[in-house]
Design an enzyme around this catalytic site. Structure first.
Site, mmCIF file in Angstrom:
data_model
loop_
_atom_site.group_PDB
_atom_site.id
_atom_site.type_symbol
_atom_site.label_atom_id
_atom_site.label_comp_id
_atom_site.label_asym_id
_atom_site.label_seq_id
_atom_site.Cartn_x
_atom_site.Cartn_y
_atom_site.Cartn_z
ATOM 1 N N GLU A 1 23.229 30.181 52.865
ATOM 2 C CA GLU A 1 23.578 30.159 51.439
ATOM 3 C C GLU A 1 24.945 30.798 51.240
ATOM 4 O O GLU A 1 25.350 31.641 52.043
ATOM 5 C CB GLU A 1 22.517 30.933 50.648
ATOM 6 C CG GLU A 1 22.425 32.370 51.109
ATOM 7 C CD GLU A 1 21.210 33.104 50.571
ATOM 8 O OE1 GLU A 1 21.198 33.349 49.362
ATOM 9 O OE2 GLU A 1 20.303 33.425 51.361
ATOM 10 N N LYS B 1 27.920 33.206 50.281
ATOM 11 C CA LYS B 1 28.037 34.641 50.025
ATOM 12 C C LYS B 1 28.893 34.793 48.773
ATOM 13 O O LYS B 1 30.091 34.516 48.785
ATOM 14 C CB LYS B 1 28.693 35.340 51.213
ATOM 15 C CG LYS B 1 28.753 36.841 51.059
ATOM 16 C CD LYS B 1 29.143 37.491 52.382
ATOM 17 C CE LYS B 1 28.991 38.992 52.356
ATOM 18 N NZ LYS B 1 29.848 39.644 51.384
ATOM 19 N N ASP C 1 31.019 36.359 45.873
ATOM 20 C CA ASP C 1 31.922 37.500 45.797
ATOM 21 C C ASP C 1 31.791 38.167 44.426
ATOM 22 O O ASP C 1 32.583 37.955 43.525
ATOM 23 C CB ASP C 1 33.358 37.008 46.029
ATOM 24 C CG ASP C 1 34.284 38.150 46.406
ATOM 25 O OD1 ASP C 1 33.778 39.272 46.613
ATOM 26 O OD2 ASP C 1 35.496 37.911 46.482
ATOM 27 N N TYR D 1 18.907 36.333 45.200
ATOM 28 C CA TYR D 1 18.758 35.926 46.603
ATOM 29 C C TYR D 1 17.976 36.920 47.460
ATOM 30 O O TYR D 1 17.788 36.707 48.642
ATOM 31 C CB TYR D 1 20.126 35.654 47.242
ATOM 32 C CG TYR D 1 21.104 36.806 47.116
ATOM 33 C CD1 TYR D 1 20.875 38.012 47.774
ATOM 34 C CD2 TYR D 1 22.244 36.683 46.339
ATOM 35 C CE1 TYR D 1 21.752 39.069 47.650
ATOM 36 C CE2 TYR D 1 23.134 37.745 46.210
ATOM 37 C CZ TYR D 1 22.881 38.927 46.864
ATOM 38 O OH TYR D 1 23.748 39.966 46.728
ATOM 39 N N LYS E 1 32.022 34.853 57.580
ATOM 40 C CA LYS E 1 33.112 34.930 56.598
ATOM 41 C C LYS E 1 34.101 33.774 56.741
ATOM 42 O O LYS E 1 34.326 33.277 57.842
ATOM 43 C CB LYS E 1 33.886 36.257 56.778
ATOM 44 C CG LYS E 1 33.026 37.497 56.598
ATOM 45 C CD LYS E 1 32.519 37.687 55.183
ATOM 46 C CE LYS E 1 33.524 38.343 54.277
ATOM 47 N NZ LYS E 1 33.675 39.785 54.444
ATOM 48 N N CYS F 1 70.890 35.049 30.690
ATOM 49 C CA CYS F 1 69.640 34.335 30.423
ATOM 50 C C CYS F 1 69.882 32.846 30.663
ATOM 51 O O CYS F 1 70.812 32.266 30.096
ATOM 52 C CB CYS F 1 69.217 34.593 28.987
ATOM 53 S SG CYS F 1 67.844 33.551 28.473
ATOM 54 N N CYS G 1 69.617 31.012 26.976
ATOM 55 C CA CYS G 1 70.559 31.184 25.867
ATOM 56 C C CYS G 1 71.907 31.729 26.308
ATOM 57 O O CYS G 1 72.834 31.817 25.516
ATOM 58 C CB CYS G 1 69.958 32.090 24.789
ATOM 59 S SG CYS G 1 69.875 33.814 25.285
ATOM 60 N N CYS H 1 66.414 39.356 28.889
ATOM 61 C CA CYS H 1 67.434 38.682 28.105
ATOM 62 C C CYS H 1 67.646 39.510 26.845
ATOM 63 O O CYS H 1 66.688 39.926 26.193
ATOM 64 C CB CYS H 1 66.932 37.285 27.755
ATOM 65 S SG CYS H 1 67.743 36.563 26.331
ATOM 66 N N CYS I 1 67.690 33.770 21.363
ATOM 67 C CA CYS I 1 67.254 33.072 22.573
ATOM 68 C C CYS I 1 66.124 32.124 22.217
ATOM 69 O O CYS I 1 65.053 32.541 21.765
ATOM 70 C CB CYS I 1 66.781 34.082 23.608
ATOM 71 S SG CYS I 1 66.142 33.280 25.087
HETATM 72 S S1 IVH Z 1 21.650 39.289 51.337
HETATM 73 C C1 IVH Z 1 19.789 42.975 53.359
HETATM 74 N N1 IVH Z 1 22.751 37.162 50.297
HETATM 75 O O1 IVH Z 1 27.031 40.711 50.303
HETATM 76 C C2 IVH Z 1 20.784 41.960 52.961
HETATM 77 N N2 IVH Z 1 23.940 39.204 50.157
HETATM 78 O O2 IVH Z 1 27.940 42.240 52.620
HETATM 79 C C3 IVH Z 1 20.832 41.786 51.511
HETATM 80 N N3 IVH Z 1 26.048 39.048 48.945
HETATM 81 O O3 IVH Z 1 25.655 43.789 49.360
HETATM 82 C C4 IVH Z 1 21.979 40.974 51.081
HETATM 83 N N4 IVH Z 1 25.906 36.907 48.458
HETATM 84 O O4 IVH Z 1 26.301 42.133 47.500
HETATM 85 C C5 IVH Z 1 22.884 38.471 50.542
HETATM 86 N N5 IVH Z 1 23.586 35.226 49.363
HETATM 87 C C6 IVH Z 1 23.709 36.515 49.602
HETATM 88 C C7 IVH Z 1 24.821 37.247 49.166
HETATM 89 C C8 IVH Z 1 24.905 38.590 49.485
HETATM 90 C C9 IVH Z 1 26.633 38.000 48.326
HETATM 91 C C10 IVH Z 1 26.615 40.389 49.015
HETATM 92 C C11 IVH Z 1 25.683 41.494 48.610
HETATM 93 C C12 IVH Z 1 25.637 42.441 49.759
HETATM 94 C C13 IVH Z 1 26.885 42.091 50.498
HETATM 95 C C14 IVH Z 1 26.738 42.424 51.960
#
Ligand code: IVH
Length: 718
Positions: free
Chosen positions: A127, A129, A131, A238, A326, A432, A435, A456, A462
């Site tokens: 799934e 990750k 941000d 999640y 990553k 500028c 102008c 400017c 201007c």
């Molecule tokens: S699982 C025990 N699933 O990534 C593991 N974390 O680097 C529980 N994060 O602190 C986390 N998307 O804030 C999990 N699909 C995802 C995630 C996710 C983002 C973040 C989360 C965690 C950090 C770890």
């Protein structure tokens, strides 16, 4: 302390930098004492003096603004203000993997640990990750009871009030949910909402936010949940913490249950068994990354079966059953085709690199900001060399571009080997480009150092500044005229027909009248049409009466954003009172000047900028033409007139116990009171908590009514 005794105007840039660092840590220290421990070490007046000094230095050296500056924490909670929540189960982090090889190692290690021959029998979920910020939301008897940030993994901050404003998060669970449930997931801000917020900040002349993640974090740390609510945060579930009962036996099953309970879950989640399938899903998500409306920085793989997860267990900080694959940083090489200069509303000349179009992480990048002359030169705000080797940027250079926070492209570095022969240093314009007026870097009189921004000096002469001012004038938080967007303003501004053009704000309001006399009708012009012209004129007429704060904001006075405009409107009540006071304040001393400076939230630089605006005849000419067309409504009329404190001026001092200072202020203002930072003859009430010092003395001296926090509450709650 080394420079604490030097007047702000005497500080050199290096000294100012050191002073800002000292003030940031000193003010944070006092905030902590004040809020968390309720034991202030210094008087309010001394604390205020520290803040004022910080503000004054920042006004003098805007390029030195620190990300942790006390001035940037307006409305946000100082550390320690939210109560602490100890997580029933710790919130762990994830191990990172970077290459395909790392992924097969991870899968192999799972099989090895469980003593199973690698035969693709173990399923993994994959799934995105997200941000954002991880959040643990606890339900007891199916009611949401607490929401806490991750914190250090063991203890987080209680942000329940703010989480309750996120509509996507259910406040109740269905009757079949266990008695104790902790749902964990990621709070984030959609890219589109982030961009819209920044567009608004820009229209208001305010500093923009860096990326969606930081903005989401800041939004959650607001004391006023209304602010959080306005930021439109979102959520993906999640994971989980304490559960009285497990409603499923796999990661996949748990996420399905969360979905059934009403939580948003990520649609790109898959259940896969082979390393090949896992990696190809990772590639697939990578391809979609740029099109997703939220930032992701990788893909998380988790062993699906919970009994296997339990056997695999944890290392010190992360589970053995999961890893985060990553994405590489998004960078690309391209060529600088040209450097253009954009002229903003306040005359700032911003260089922009026009790039040979290049795809960075799926998004086509054609421009990158070059900030200012020093940045092109390879010099940072503090005079240090920037970019690894500090190379300057030249037209024709091959550069490495990166999308920071996935949004704003930046030039990371120059590939010197590819610099074409004969490429010359970029010479920043001295005039500028629009102008032709002189463009100058303002010099700090005392230190002799140059401002990083080249401006400017043309002002209203201007046309770029004039046009940008009209865009600001009609923007959402100013006059908010529907039908006058960027394209239309460009059209009206550039039109040479005197019966059709808009060159200054008052022209907007005379347009209909001029059109009536004209043979060249707007409705015959491409892109307009009868209905839209009528709608436009209606929208303009609807703004002939306007709230005073919007009027003031629309004037586009440097340093006067929406908040300052509101403060001014509330403090002066009417346009006439305001304008007269600003004229009287021209000598920058005397009663009118002192009164302006006593407004909580207005510092000396802002005050000076307002006074200068009102004492420039060209500005006053535009304003008086505008006033023939529109009427700013008195601010008093907007206040809650039935409240006992409407129109009263109140000062809060000492440590408040019933609410935070920001809360006290917001509440008083919502009841129509003005909140001032210092006591004067005009103060009606001083609300004093324990530890009140010089303000209390002053109030007694000038005969201001002093009350306790409880007395104040009794008064406002009637
Ligand atoms: S699982 C025990 N699933 O990534 C593991 N974390 O680097 C529980 N994060 O602190 C986390 N998307 O804030 C999990 N699909 C995802 C995630 C996710 C983002 C973040 C989360 C965690 C950090 C770890």
């Amino acid at each position: 302390m080394a420079y604490a005794s030097i007047a702000v105007s005497e500080l050199s840039e290096d000294q100012a930098k050191a002073e800002l660092a000292r003030l940031a840590s000193e003010i944070a220290h006092h905030d902590a004492l004040y809020h968390a421990k309720d034991a202030p070490e210094i008087s309010d007046a001394d604390y205020d003096a520290l803040k004022r000094r910080n503000d004054a230095i920042e006004a003098q050296f805007p390029q030195l603004l620190r990300t942790d500056s006390p001035s940037q924490r307006v409305g946000a909670a100082p550390a320690g203000i939210f109560s602490q929540v100890t997580h029933a189960r710790p919130m762990l982090s994830l191990d990172n993997t970077f290459s395909d090889e790392d992924v097969s190692d991870f899968v192999a290690s799972v099989y090895r640990f469980l003593g199973v021959i690698p035969d693709n029998s173990i399923a993994f979920t994959a799934e995105p990750k997200i941000d954002g910020l991880s959040m643990s939301i606890r339900y007891e008897n199916r009611k949401l009871v607490t929401a806490a940030t991750r914190g250090d993994g063991t203890t987080g901050e209680n942000v329940t009030a703010n989480i309750l404003t996120i509509k996507e998060i259910p406040t109740e669970l269905p009757s079949d949910a266990p008695d104790v449930v902790e749902v964990r997931g990621e709070v984030y801000m959609a890219k589109s909402d982030f961009l819209a917020l920044n567009a608004e900040m820009e229209a208001q002349g305010k500093q923009t936010y860096v990326n969606p993640r930081n903005t989401a974090a800041g939004s959650l740390r607001q004391l006023d949940p209304k602010v959080t609510a306005s930021r439109k945060l979102k959520f993906f579930a999640y994971a989980w913490g304490e559960m009285a009962d497990m409603p499923a036996d796999s990661q996949w099953g748990m996420v399905e249950v969360f979905k059934r309970w009403g939580f948003p879950v990520n649609p790109l989640t898959r259940r896969l068994t082979s390393v090949e399938d896992i990696i190809s899903h990772y590639r697939e998500i990578g391809l979609q990354r740029a099109d997703l409306d939220y930032d992701i920085d990788g893909v998380v793989y988790k062993v699906d079966r919970l009994d296997l997860q339990a056997r695999l267990g944890f290392r010190s900080r992360s589970p053995r059953w999961a890893t985060a694959h990553k994405f590489p940083a998004e960078q690309a090489f391209t060529k600088v085709e040209a450097i253009d200069i954009q002229v903003g509303r306040t005359g700032a000349l911003t260089p922009v690199a026009r790039l040979e179009p290049i795809t960075v992480g799926g998004v086509v990048v054609t421009n990158a900001t070059l900030h200012n002359a020093d940045y092109i030169e390879g010099i940072g705000n503090g005079g240090e060399r920037i970019r690894p080797e500090g190379h300057d940027i030249r037209i024709g250079d091959t550069v490495i571009v990166q999308r920071a926070g996935d949004v704003i492209p930046q030039v990371l570095d120059v590939v010197l080997e590819k610099r074409p022969e004969g490429a010359v240093k970029y010479e920043f314009p001295k005039a500028c480009p629009v102008c032709g007026s002189h463009a100058v870097r303002e010099k700090n009189e005392k230190t002799g150092k140059l401002d990083s921004v080249t401006r400017c000096t043309g002002g209203f002469v201007c046309s770029a500044q004039a046009k940008e001012h009209i865009k600001h004038f009609v923007s959402r938080n100013a006059f908010d005229i529907e039908g006058l967007g960027t394209k239309q303003v460009d059209f009206f501004f550039e039109s040479t027909d005197e019966l059709m053009n808009i060159r200054t704000a008052p022209d907007i309001f005379t347009l209909k009248q001029r059109q009536e006399r004209s043979l060249a009708k707007l409705e015959n012009i491409d892109g307009f049409g009868r209905v839209s012209v009528r709608k436009l004129f209606d929208a303009i007429d609807a703004r002939r009466e306007i709230a005073l704060n919007r009027f003031i904001f629309a004037l586009g006075i440097r340093h006067v954003g929406e908040t300052t405009a509101k403060l001014l409107a509330r403090s002066y009540g009417s346009y006439n009172a305001f304008a007269t006071a600003m004229q009287e304040a021209a000598p920058k001393f005397g009663e009118a000047w002192n009164e302006l400076n006593s407004i909580d939230g207005i510092g000396e630089v802002v005050a000076a900028s307002i006074v200068e605006f009102f004492n420039e005849p060209r500005n006053m000419d535009v304003v008086s033409r505008l006033l023939q067309e529109v009427t700013p409504l008195d601010a008093e009329a907007l206040a809650a007139s039935n409240s006992p404190v409407a129109g009263k001026t109140v000062v809060f001092t000492g440590s408040l116990e019933r609410f935070t200072r920001d809360e006290a202020k917001a509440r008083a203002e919502s009841l129509g009171a003005k909140v001032a930072g210092s006591v004067s003859k005009k103060t009606d009430y001083l609300v004093a908590g324990p530890g009140a010092g010089s303000k209390l003395d002053k109030a007694r001296e000038v005969g201001v009514t002093v009350m306790t926090e409880d007395e104040w509450l009794a008064l406002i709650e009637g």
